[in-house]
Scaffold this active site. Structure first.
Site, mmCIF file in Angstrom:
data_model
loop_
_atom_site.group_PDB
_atom_site.id
_atom_site.type_symbol
_atom_site.label_atom_id
_atom_site.label_comp_id
_atom_site.label_asym_id
_atom_site.label_seq_id
_atom_site.Cartn_x
_atom_site.Cartn_y
_atom_site.Cartn_z
ATOM 1 N N SER A 188 0.866 -1.182 0.000
ATOM 2 C CA SER A 188 0.000 0.000 0.000
ATOM 3 C C SER A 188 0.897 1.225 0.000
ATOM 4 C CB SER A 188 -0.855 -0.012 1.268
ATOM 5 O OG SER A 188 -1.408 1.273 1.507
ATOM 6 N N TYR A 226 -2.550 -1.162 10.399
ATOM 7 C CA TYR A 226 -2.462 -1.313 8.942
ATOM 8 C C TYR A 226 -1.104 -0.786 8.447
ATOM 9 C CZ TYR A 226 -3.915 -0.966 4.014
ATOM 10 O OH TYR A 226 -4.007 -1.104 2.643
HETATM 11 P P1 NAI Z 1 -11.132 -6.058 -0.867
HETATM 12 O O1 NAI Z 1 -11.579 -6.012 0.551
HETATM 13 O O2 NAI Z 1 -12.048 -5.608 -1.935
HETATM 14 O O3 NAI Z 1 -10.634 -7.531 -1.211
HETATM 15 C C1 NAI Z 1 -9.779 -8.234 -0.360
HETATM 16 C C2 NAI Z 1 -10.044 -9.699 -0.544
HETATM 17 O O4 NAI Z 1 -9.199 -10.429 0.344
HETATM 18 C C3 NAI Z 1 -11.492 -10.065 -0.210
HETATM 19 O O5 NAI Z 1 -11.969 -10.960 -1.177
HETATM 20 C C4 NAI Z 1 -11.361 -10.732 1.149
HETATM 21 O O6 NAI Z 1 -12.364 -11.687 1.393
HETATM 22 C C5 NAI Z 1 -9.987 -11.378 1.023
HETATM 23 N N1 NAI Z 1 -9.414 -11.660 2.332
HETATM 24 C C6 NAI Z 1 -9.277 -10.803 3.367
HETATM 25 N N2 NAI Z 1 -8.753 -11.443 4.417
HETATM 26 C C7 NAI Z 1 -8.558 -12.720 4.024
HETATM 27 C C8 NAI Z 1 -8.043 -13.866 4.683
HETATM 28 N N3 NAI Z 1 -7.637 -13.828 5.948
HETATM 29 N N4 NAI Z 1 -7.965 -15.028 3.989
HETATM 30 C C9 NAI Z 1 -8.379 -15.085 2.701
HETATM 31 N N5 NAI Z 1 -8.889 -14.028 2.040
HETATM 32 C C10 NAI Z 1 -8.978 -12.871 2.701
HETATM 33 O O7 NAI Z 1 -9.763 -5.251 -0.915
HETATM 34 P P2 NAI Z 1 -8.936 -4.647 -2.136
HETATM 35 O O8 NAI Z 1 -9.177 -3.208 -2.165
HETATM 36 O O9 NAI Z 1 -9.124 -5.437 -3.367
HETATM 37 O O10 NAI Z 1 -7.488 -4.848 -1.533
HETATM 38 C C11 NAI Z 1 -6.618 -5.887 -1.901
HETATM 39 C C12 NAI Z 1 -5.251 -5.584 -1.335
HETATM 40 O O11 NAI Z 1 -4.825 -4.298 -1.794
HETATM 41 C C13 NAI Z 1 -5.197 -5.538 0.190
HETATM 42 O O12 NAI Z 1 -3.978 -6.119 0.630
HETATM 43 C C14 NAI Z 1 -5.212 -4.046 0.499
HETATM 44 O O13 NAI Z 1 -4.569 -3.725 1.711
HETATM 45 C C15 NAI Z 1 -4.417 -3.516 -0.692
HETATM 46 N N6 NAI Z 1 -4.688 -2.110 -0.948
HETATM 47 C C16 NAI Z 1 -5.913 -1.672 -1.414
HETATM 48 C C17 NAI Z 1 -6.125 -0.334 -1.645
HETATM 49 C C18 NAI Z 1 -7.409 0.198 -2.169
HETATM 50 O O14 NAI Z 1 -7.544 1.439 -2.262
HETATM 51 N N7 NAI Z 1 -8.377 -0.618 -2.532
HETATM 52 C C19 NAI Z 1 -5.065 0.653 -1.385
HETATM 53 C C20 NAI Z 1 -3.839 0.101 -0.904
HETATM 54 C C21 NAI Z 1 -3.677 -1.229 -0.699
#
Ligand code: NAI
Length: 256
Positions: A144, A157
């Site tokens: 991130s 975080y």
């Molecule tokens: P999201 O919440 O839409 O998707 C995350 C996915 O990971 C979900 O499908 C969730 O069920 C799964 N997940 C969470 N914990 C889990 C676990 N313990 N075991 C298995 N699956 C698990 O999030 P998004 O936005 O797609 O984020 C993905 C990555 O990108 C994360 O690591 C987040 O920190 C990072 N990120 C996202 C940003 C954003 O603006 N969307 C910005 C910076 C980083």
């Protein structure tokens, strides 16, 4: 481009958001995909159909990657599905908004175990496999902008993503002799379900956009394109780096 012909990729947390975009992008360039989430649902089913329609194979393996044994089992089960894994994308991540003084140990563990501990031991399991079969490997971690810049009220975080920055810097050196590359992708504000509250709140959104030189949120596909680059042979001399996908957010300058 078919940069991932005969390659197999495991993408954690890939049933929605950035992870789903990564899975589809890698498949569109020839990879077979192991999808992951805590449990199988209709989104996983939809992605399997989408990837299969692209002529690639896709399977879902359920695992909560916040527990060490689960993530080790996930990697080993994923290897068994198509006989190998070449690319590990550690995408699953969680965030919690808390005043620092109120954070409980459980809340801290929820964030750190998913965003750092699970990744640590997932990489360890993957590299053990690469070493025992004398195979090269590629790891891309979803970090991130908060591996670099502060985010008040998200201390755990920031600690997890800051830890991921140093994990990647460190492992690049330790894993290079095994022919394993490792890099981070650092998204800024991306339009995914994790940002639902932000997208729905016009006032807050305007405040966020003020800090983004490109004046827009990113798309999951913008992040997936950089993940694909880092996972491909185009990045064969790239390891231990972080690539920011943030519309200029991290190092922006605000006119006074
Ligand atoms: P999201 O919440 O839409 O998707 C995350 C996915 O990971 C979900 O499908 C969730 O069920 C799964 N997940 C969470 N914990 C889990 C676990 N313990 N075991 C298995 N699956 C698990 O999030 P998004 O936005 O797609 O984020 C993905 C990555 O990108 C994360 O690591 C987040 O920190 C990072 N990120 C996202 C940003 C954003 O603006 N969307 C910005 C910076 C980083």
């Amino acid at each position: 481009m078919n940069r991932f012909e005969n390659k197999i990729a495991l993408v954690t947390g890939s049933t929605q958001g950035i992870g789903a975009a990564c899975a589809v992008r890698l498949a569109s360039e020839g990879a077979d995909i192991i999808l992951n989430g805590r449990k199988f649902d209709e989104r996983a089913e939809g992605l399997i159909s989408q990837i299969t329609a692209m002529g690639r194979r896709a399977t879902f393996v359920a695992a909560d990657v916040s527990a060490t044994q689960n993530v080790v089992n996930l990697v080993n089960d994923a290897i068994k599905v198509y006989g190998s894994i070449d690319i590990l994308v550690n995408n699953a991540g969680v965030e919690k908004n808390h005043n620092f003084l109120d954070v409980t140990e459980d809340e801290y563990d929820f964030v750190m175990d998913t965003n750092l501990k699970g990744i640590f031991f997932g990489i360890q399991a993957f590299v053990k496999y690469c070493v025992s079969y004398n195979k090269p490997g590629v790891v891309v971690n979803m970090s991130s902008v908060h591996e670099e810049i502060i985010f008040p009220h998200f201390a755990a975080y920031c600690a997890s993503k800051g830890g991921l920055k140093m994990l990647t810097r460190n492992l690049a050196t330790e894993l290079a002799p095994f022919n394993v590359r490792i890099n981070n992708v650092a998204p800024g504000a991306i339009s995914t379900p994790i940002n639902h509250a932000l997208i729905e709140n016009a006032e807050l959104l305007e405040k966020v956009l003020k800090n983004i030189p490109m004046k827009k949120l990113g798309k999951p596909e913008d992040v997936a394109a950089v993940v694909a680059f880092l996972a491909s042979a185009d990045a064969e001399y790239v390891t231990g780096s972080t690539y920011f996908v943030d519309g200029g957010l991290t190092y922006h300058y605000e006119e006074q």
